[in-house]
Design a protein around this motif. Structure first.
Motif, short mmCIF file in Angstrom:
data_model
loop_
_atom_site.label_atom_id
_atom_site.label_comp_id
_atom_site.label_asym_id
_atom_site.label_seq_id
_atom_site.Cartn_x
_atom_site.Cartn_y
_atom_site.Cartn_z
N VAL A 106 -33.15 84.96 26.76
CA VAL A 106 -31.80 84.36 26.72
C VAL A 106 -31.84 82.99 26.04
N LEU A 107 -32.79 82.15 26.44
CA LEU A 107 -32.87 80.80 25.88
C LEU A 107 -33.24 80.83 24.40
N ASP A 108 -34.18 81.70 24.03
CA ASP A 108 -34.56 81.81 22.62
C ASP A 108 -33.40 82.36 21.78
N SER A 109 -32.69 83.34 22.32
CA SER A 109 -31.56 83.90 21.57
C SER A 109 -30.44 82.88 21.43
N LEU A 110 -30.27 82.02 22.44
CA LEU A 110 -29.25 80.98 22.36
C LEU A 110 -29.56 79.96 21.27
N LYS A 111 -30.84 79.73 21.01
CA LYS A 111 -31.21 78.83 19.92
C LYS A 111 -30.62 79.34 18.61
N GLY A 112 -30.85 80.63 18.34
CA GLY A 112 -30.33 81.20 17.11
C GLY A 112 -28.82 81.31 17.11
N ALA A 113 -28.26 81.74 18.24
CA ALA A 113 -26.81 81.95 18.32
C ALA A 113 -26.04 80.67 18.12
N SER A 114 -26.49 79.59 18.73
CA SER A 114 -25.74 78.33 18.68
C SER A 114 -25.62 77.80 17.25
N PHE A 115 -26.72 77.81 16.52
CA PHE A 115 -26.65 77.29 15.15
C PHE A 115 -25.96 78.26 14.20
N ALA A 116 -26.08 79.54 14.47
CA ALA A 116 -25.33 80.51 13.65
C ALA A 116 -23.83 80.31 13.83
N ALA A 118 -36.24 87.27 19.35
CA ALA A 118 -35.12 86.96 20.25
C ALA A 118 -34.10 86.05 19.57
N SER A 119 -34.58 85.04 18.86
CA SER A 119 -33.67 84.13 18.16
C SER A 119 -32.91 84.85 17.05
N THR A 120 -33.59 85.80 16.40
CA THR A 120 -32.93 86.59 15.36
C THR A 120 -31.81 87.44 15.96
N ILE A 121 -32.06 88.04 17.10
CA ILE A 121 -31.02 88.83 17.76
C ILE A 121 -29.84 87.94 18.15
N GLY A 122 -30.13 86.69 18.57
CA GLY A 122 -29.06 85.75 18.87
C GLY A 122 -28.19 85.48 17.66
N VAL A 123 -28.81 85.32 16.50
CA VAL A 123 -28.06 85.13 15.26
C VAL A 123 -27.24 86.38 14.95
N PHE A 124 -27.86 87.54 15.12
CA PHE A 124 -27.20 88.82 14.83
C PHE A 124 -25.93 88.97 15.67
N ILE A 125 -26.03 88.68 16.95
CA ILE A 125 -24.87 88.81 17.84
C ILE A 125 -23.78 87.81 17.45
N SER A 126 -24.18 86.65 16.95
CA SER A 126 -23.21 85.63 16.57
C SER A 126 -22.42 86.01 15.32
N ILE A 127 -23.10 86.66 14.37
CA ILE A 127 -22.38 87.03 13.15
C ILE A 127 -21.67 88.38 13.29
N LEU A 135 -37.65 97.33 14.18
CA LEU A 135 -36.40 98.06 13.97
C LEU A 135 -35.20 97.14 14.12
N ALA A 136 -35.23 96.29 15.16
CA ALA A 136 -34.11 95.38 15.40
C ALA A 136 -33.95 94.38 14.27
N VAL A 137 -35.06 93.81 13.81
CA VAL A 137 -35.02 92.81 12.74
C VAL A 137 -34.60 93.45 11.41
N THR A 138 -35.04 94.68 11.18
CA THR A 138 -34.64 95.39 9.97
C THR A 138 -33.15 95.70 9.99
N ALA A 139 -32.63 96.07 11.16
CA ALA A 139 -31.18 96.31 11.29
C ALA A 139 -30.42 95.03 10.99
N PHE A 140 -30.90 93.90 11.53
CA PHE A 140 -30.26 92.62 11.27
C PHE A 140 -30.28 92.29 9.78
N ALA A 141 -31.46 92.42 9.16
CA ALA A 141 -31.59 92.07 7.74
C ALA A 141 -30.66 92.91 6.88
N SER A 142 -30.57 94.20 7.17
CA SER A 142 -29.69 95.09 6.40
C SER A 142 -28.23 94.67 6.53
N PHE A 143 -27.82 94.36 7.76
CA PHE A 143 -26.43 93.96 8.00
C PHE A 143 -26.16 92.60 7.35
#
Length: 218
Positions: free
Chosen positions: A60-70, A112-121, A149-157
């Protein structure tokens, strides 16, 4: 927005991304996450080696790092959807997470931070990817494959969202490559048949690490 403020935000994003919550959280339990399990200071190793609750908190904390700046990049810089800025600031968070200035540039793997960015966008696509990742871990139990798989899905999107920006596409490709590179030890262990598994419900076997500087523990 003035370029100097964008540069400042990128620097701050890197600095915040460099904060390693896996190390901080494991220290609460009097454990050194770099000396147990895989030795990687990230969510998967905390889940295996410290405990499920602590692993979820790390995620949660790592994903919030990415989500907040995204979110800052997406909405606050120009006041409307700006996916390129979301990707740019998110990238610097990931850069800090993988190569943290506070820890000799040896950090986690940035999933985790990448998934946070993904959810934000894209809350829908990002959340679906997270659910699929969790279900995958229940069945397959190899965390790094699910991470790929998760990071590849993010990159494609993300490439689709930034399709009109060559610079944006380059950033996303470098981002994806960095995370794959960060998992190089996992790939080596998988080839040798020695890769760590993750039991989300059951108990995980935890091993002490004697030489924490070995590449195989990254």
């Amino acid at each position: 927005m003035d370029i100097k403020y964008i540069v400042l935000l990128c620097v701050v994003a890197y600095a915040v991304g460099s904060v390693n919550f896996a190390t901080l959280i494991s220290s609460i339990k009097d454990k050194d996450i770099k000396k147990i399990g895989s030795g990687n200071p990230g969510t998967m190793n905390v889940l295996r080696s410290v405990g499920k609750v602590w692993g979820v908190l790390t995620f949660v904390l790592d994903s919030l790092k990415g989500a907040s700046f995204a979110l800052i990049g997406r909405f606050l810089i120009n006041g409307s959807d700006n996916y390129f800025m979301a990707i740019l600031l998110g990238f610097f968070v990931i850069l800090g997470h993988i190569f943290p200035v506070y820890s000799g540039f040896k950090g986690g793997k940035g999933v985790a931070s990448t998934i946070g960015v993904f959810i934000s966008i894209s809350p829908i696509a990002g959340s679906i990817t997270l659910v699929v990742l969790i279900l995958f871990l229940f069945v397959i139990k190899y965390g790094f494959i699910g991470s790929f798989l998760a990071v590849t899905a993010f990159a494609s999107f993300a490439i689709y969202l930034c399709k009109d920006s060559i610079f944006g596409i380059i950033i996303i490709c470098v981002w994806w490559a960095l995370i794959i590179f960060a998992h190089r030890a996992n790939i080596k262990r998988m080839i040798k048949g020695e890769e760590n598994t993750l039991n989300i419900i059951g108990k995980n076997e935890v091993k002490e690490i004697e030489d924490k500087d070995s590449e195989d523990k990254q």
